[in-house]
Write an enzyme that holds these catalytic residues in place. Structure first.
Site, PDB file in Angstrom:
ATOM      1  N   VAL A  12       0.837  -1.207   0.000  1.00 27.56           N
ATOM      2  CA  VAL A  12       0.000   0.000   0.000  1.00 27.56           C
ATOM      3  C   VAL A  12       0.872   1.257   0.000  1.00 27.56           C
ATOM      4  O   VAL A  12       0.608   2.219  -0.734  1.00 27.56           O
ATOM      5  CB  VAL A  12      -0.972   0.001   1.204  1.00 27.56           C
ATOM      6  CG1 VAL A  12      -1.773   1.289   1.236  1.00 27.56           C
ATOM      7  CG2 VAL A  12      -1.906  -1.195   1.143  1.00 27.56           C
ATOM      8  N   GLY A  36       9.547  -4.944   2.740  1.00 27.76           N
ATOM      9  CA  GLY A  36       9.357  -4.200   1.487  1.00 27.76           C
ATOM     10  C   GLY A  36      10.440  -4.508   0.471  1.00 27.76           C
ATOM     11  O   GLY A  36      11.340  -5.328   0.713  1.00 27.76           O
ATOM     12  N   PHE A  68       2.956   3.838   7.143  1.00 31.57           N
ATOM     13  CA  PHE A  68       2.545   2.480   6.766  1.00 31.57           C
ATOM     14  C   PHE A  68       3.406   1.408   7.409  1.00 31.57           C
ATOM     15  O   PHE A  68       2.975   0.252   7.478  1.00 31.57           O
ATOM     16  CB  PHE A  68       2.651   2.303   5.236  1.00 31.57           C
ATOM     17  CG  PHE A  68       1.796   3.263   4.467  1.00 31.57           C
ATOM     18  CD1 PHE A  68       0.470   2.959   4.202  1.00 31.57           C
ATOM     19  CD2 PHE A  68       2.303   4.480   4.036  1.00 31.57           C
ATOM     20  CE1 PHE A  68      -0.336   3.859   3.512  1.00 31.57           C
ATOM     21  CE2 PHE A  68       1.507   5.380   3.350  1.00 31.57           C
ATOM     22  CZ  PHE A  68       0.193   5.068   3.081  1.00 31.57           C
ATOM     23  N   ALA A  69       4.643   1.770   7.796  1.00 33.75           N
ATOM     24  CA  ALA A  69       5.584   0.747   8.265  1.00 33.75           C
ATOM     25  C   ALA A  69       5.003  -0.006   9.456  1.00 33.75           C
ATOM     26  O   ALA A  69       4.714   0.594  10.487  1.00 33.75           O
ATOM     27  CB  ALA A  69       6.904   1.407   8.656  1.00 33.75           C
ATOM     28  N   SER A  72       2.314  -6.981   9.749  1.00 30.32           N
ATOM     29  CA  SER A  72       0.887  -7.053   9.418  1.00 30.32           C
ATOM     30  C   SER A  72       0.334  -8.470   9.206  1.00 30.32           C
ATOM     31  O   SER A  72      -0.675  -8.630   8.549  1.00 30.32           O
ATOM     32  CB  SER A  72       0.620  -6.230   8.157  1.00 30.32           C
ATOM     33  OG  SER A  72       1.322  -6.788   7.069  1.00 30.32           O
ATOM     34  N   THR A 112      -6.616  -0.474  10.384  1.00 28.36           N
ATOM     35  CA  THR A 112      -7.158  -1.715   9.819  1.00 28.36           C
ATOM     36  C   THR A 112      -8.529  -2.076  10.389  1.00 28.36           C
ATOM     37  O   THR A 112      -8.832  -1.743  11.550  1.00 28.36           O
ATOM     38  CB  THR A 112      -6.184  -2.880  10.106  1.00 28.36           C
ATOM     39  OG1 THR A 112      -6.840  -4.113   9.798  1.00 28.36           O
ATOM     40  CG2 THR A 112      -5.765  -2.928  11.564  1.00 28.36           C
ATOM     41  N   TYR A 136      -2.172  -8.203  16.263  1.00 33.49           N
ATOM     42  CA  TYR A 136      -2.049  -7.258  15.145  1.00 33.49           C
ATOM     43  C   TYR A 136      -3.099  -6.143  15.294  1.00 33.49           C
ATOM     44  O   TYR A 136      -2.764  -4.951  15.307  1.00 33.49           O
ATOM     45  CB  TYR A 136      -2.209  -7.997  13.808  1.00 33.49           C
ATOM     46  CG  TYR A 136      -2.382  -7.064  12.636  1.00 33.49           C
ATOM     47  CD1 TYR A 136      -1.372  -6.169  12.287  1.00 33.49           C
ATOM     48  CD2 TYR A 136      -3.561  -7.059  11.884  1.00 33.49           C
ATOM     49  CE1 TYR A 136      -1.535  -5.291  11.227  1.00 33.49           C
ATOM     50  CE2 TYR A 136      -3.729  -6.199  10.813  1.00 33.49           C
ATOM     51  CZ  TYR A 136      -2.719  -5.309  10.497  1.00 33.49           C
ATOM     52  OH  TYR A 136      -2.884  -4.436   9.455  1.00 33.49           O
ATOM     53  N   ASN A 165     -10.319  -5.344   2.925  1.00 31.83           N
ATOM     54  CA  ASN A 165      -9.387  -6.227   2.214  1.00 31.83           C
ATOM     55  C   ASN A 165      -8.806  -5.543   0.972  1.00 31.83           C
ATOM     56  O   ASN A 165      -9.472  -5.476  -0.058  1.00 31.83           O
ATOM     57  CB  ASN A 165     -10.086  -7.537   1.847  1.00 31.83           C
ATOM     58  CG  ASN A 165     -10.333  -8.385   3.077  1.00 31.83           C
ATOM     59  OD1 ASN A 165     -11.055  -7.976   3.975  1.00 31.83           O
ATOM     60  ND2 ASN A 165      -9.710  -9.535   3.135  1.00 31.83           N
ATOM     61  N   ASP A 277     -11.089 -16.164  11.941  1.00 34.03           N
ATOM     62  CA  ASP A 277     -11.738 -15.531  10.787  1.00 34.03           C
ATOM     63  C   ASP A 277     -13.235 -15.304  11.053  1.00 34.03           C
ATOM     64  O   ASP A 277     -13.986 -16.268  11.163  1.00 34.03           O
ATOM     65  CB  ASP A 277     -11.618 -16.437   9.542  1.00 34.03           C
ATOM     66  CG  ASP A 277     -10.317 -16.235   8.799  1.00 34.03           C
ATOM     67  OD1 ASP A 277      -9.661 -15.196   9.007  1.00 34.03           O
ATOM     68  OD2 ASP A 277      -9.971 -17.116   7.989  1.00 34.03           O
TER      69      ASP A 277
HETATM   70  N1  UDP Z   1      -8.599 -17.549   2.583  1.00 37.74           N
HETATM   71  C1  UDP Z   1      -8.674 -18.837   2.033  1.00 37.74           C
HETATM   72  N2  UDP Z   1      -7.515 -19.361   1.506  1.00 37.74           N
HETATM   73  C2  UDP Z   1      -6.321 -18.679   1.479  1.00 37.74           C
HETATM   74  C3  UDP Z   1      -6.284 -17.370   2.006  1.00 37.74           C
HETATM   75  C4  UDP Z   1      -7.444 -16.832   2.564  1.00 37.74           C
HETATM   76  O1  UDP Z   1      -9.715 -19.473   2.048  1.00 37.74           O
HETATM   77  O2  UDP Z   1      -5.332 -19.212   0.972  1.00 37.74           O
HETATM   78  C5  UDP Z   1      -9.833 -16.927   3.142  1.00 37.74           C
HETATM   79  C6  UDP Z   1      -9.703 -16.493   4.582  1.00 37.74           C
HETATM   80  O3  UDP Z   1     -10.053 -17.528   5.443  1.00 37.74           O
HETATM   81  C7  UDP Z   1     -10.699 -15.328   4.630  1.00 37.74           C
HETATM   82  C8  UDP Z   1     -10.650 -14.743   3.225  1.00 37.74           C
HETATM   83  O4  UDP Z   1     -10.079 -15.772   2.395  1.00 37.74           O
HETATM   84  O5  UDP Z   1     -11.997 -15.816   4.851  1.00 37.74           O
HETATM   85  C9  UDP Z   1      -9.785 -13.501   3.116  1.00 37.74           C
HETATM   86  O6  UDP Z   1      -8.548 -13.759   3.743  1.00 37.74           O
HETATM   87  P1  UDP Z   1      -7.311 -12.788   3.644  1.00 37.74           P
HETATM   88  O7  UDP Z   1      -6.177 -13.430   4.401  1.00 37.74           O
HETATM   89  O8  UDP Z   1      -7.070 -12.435   2.211  1.00 37.74           O
HETATM   90  O9  UDP Z   1      -7.775 -11.459   4.365  1.00 37.74           O
HETATM   91  P2  UDP Z   1      -8.369 -11.196   5.846  1.00 37.74           P
HETATM   92  O10 UDP Z   1      -9.850 -11.062   5.673  1.00 37.74           O
HETATM   93  O11 UDP Z   1      -7.969 -12.341   6.714  1.00 37.74           O
HETATM   94  O12 UDP Z   1      -7.728  -9.912   6.217  1.00 37.74           O
END
Ligand code: UDP
Length: 315
Positions: A12, A36, A68-69, A72, A112, A136, A165, A277
């Site tokens: 970003v 980076g 941004f640093a 993450s 975030t 995080y 995202n 998640d």
């Molecule tokens: N996800 C997945 N397979 C992967 C990476 C992510 O199924 O290889 C899913 C993850 O469980 C979430 C969604 O994709 O539901 C987005 O994940 P990501 O890590 O991109 O972003 P987050 O929402 O965690 O910040």
């Protein structure tokens, strides 16, 4: 303006630095290159390889900082919380102290959606309670709290932008993580042959197709919000805005769009849920639209994926 962009060699940060250079600003990128890439620093920007504790000299004569640093990776933050607190909070406090010492009173901060944790509303509002579920998100929230405190006590002007995202690419500037956890780059790596299949983390969520729903925002739109935020920084105030497209797409929808865009069958394997998640994370970006006139424009998932694919594959 004269601007210091910390983390400007990252995903970003590099896109924002590129847009700032294009807009005619005098940009210095400060990055320790821990995650980076030196070649991501845009042409026309000065580059200082240093970490946040060494930002002092680079702050001379700057009008504002775009920060941004940070570390993450959610999973890594659970395994190494000390590292995240030291880098994300400790590093930022050192930066803020140095800014105070040099009389630099304006900052735009990369925050975030992870500051919210489990959502309480279908579209998350800035007024929803921040209840992060991992170090995080906790460290990013701690920085937001420090910014509020310093706005009150030091007259700092701050804007925090809470990303949902982030995806896509801006020309050649793309996501390139040594450890890639994000969905779209991982799916595209199957299309390039770097990976054999995509892992779908859980199909038993309470969503229409059972996979998690996320709000994907194009990095070019997201970066544009930083330029607007810079113009909205007001000394003595800390403003917080969400940045999302307001629409959710499921993991299965993302994989299907990647198949369409790349023409690759992209085999998938269903695995267990990934810890932590939430089922659905979608932003309300009404506040930034009302106050700064920002709205995501490249909201179509095929556009976002096509831009990421073009940058990755050179097509
Ligand atoms: N996800 C997945 N397979 C992967 C990476 C992510 O199924 O290889 C899913 C993850 O469980 C979430 C969604 O994709 O539901 C987005 O994940 P990501 O890590 O991109 O972003 P987050 O929402 O965690 O910040």
């Amino acid at each position: 303006m004269r601007l210091l962009v910390t983390g400007g060699a990252g995903y970003v940060g590099s896109v924002v630095a590129a847009q700032l250079v294009e807009a005619g600003h005098e940009v210095t990128v400060l990055d320790d290159l821990s995650t980076g890439h030196a070649d991501a620093v845009p042409d026309g920007a000065r580059f200082v390889r240093a970490d946040l504790a060494e930002a002092h000299d680079a702050l001379d004569g700057q009008d504002a900082v775009l920060h941004f640093a940070a570390k993450s990776l959610v999973g890594e933050s659970v395994e190494k919380p000390e590292l995240y607190w030291r880098h994300n909070l400790g590093g930022t406090l050192a930066l803020l102290e140095a800014m105070h010492g040099k009389g630099v009173r304006r900052i735009v901060f990369s925050s975030t959606a992870a500051t919210y944790g489990e959502p309480i509303s279908p579209q998350i509002l800035e007024s929803d309670p921040p209840r992060p579920t991992n170090p995080y998100g906790e460290t990013k929230l701690a920085v937001d709290m420090a910014l509020t405190a310093f706005a009150g006590l030091r007259g700092l002007g701050a804007v925090s932008l809470r990303y949902f995202n982030v995806a896509g690419a801006y020309g050649r500037f793309r996501e390139r993580h040594a450890i890639e956890t994000h969905l779209i780059p991982n799916v595209l790596k199957v299309a390039t042959g770097e990976r054999e299949e995509v892992q779908v983390f859980g199909t038993d969520y309470p969503t229409p197709d059972g996979t998690c729903v996320r709000d994907y925002v194009h990095v070019a739109d997201l970066a544009r919000a930083h330029l607007l935020a810079l113009g909205a920084v007001t000394e003595g105030e800390h403003k917080i805005y969400n940045l999302g497209s307001g629409t959710g797409f499921s993991v299965k929808e993302v994989v299907d769009v990647c198949r369409e865009v790349t023409g690759h069958p992209i085999p998938e394997k269903v695995g267990p849920r990934r810890t932590g998640d939430p089922a659905v994370l979608v932003a309300s970006s009404d506040k930034i639209q009302a106050e700064l006139g920002w709205k995501a424009e490249r909201t179509a998932l095929p556009t976002i994926v096509a831009d990421a694919w073009a940058a990755l594959s050179g097509k």
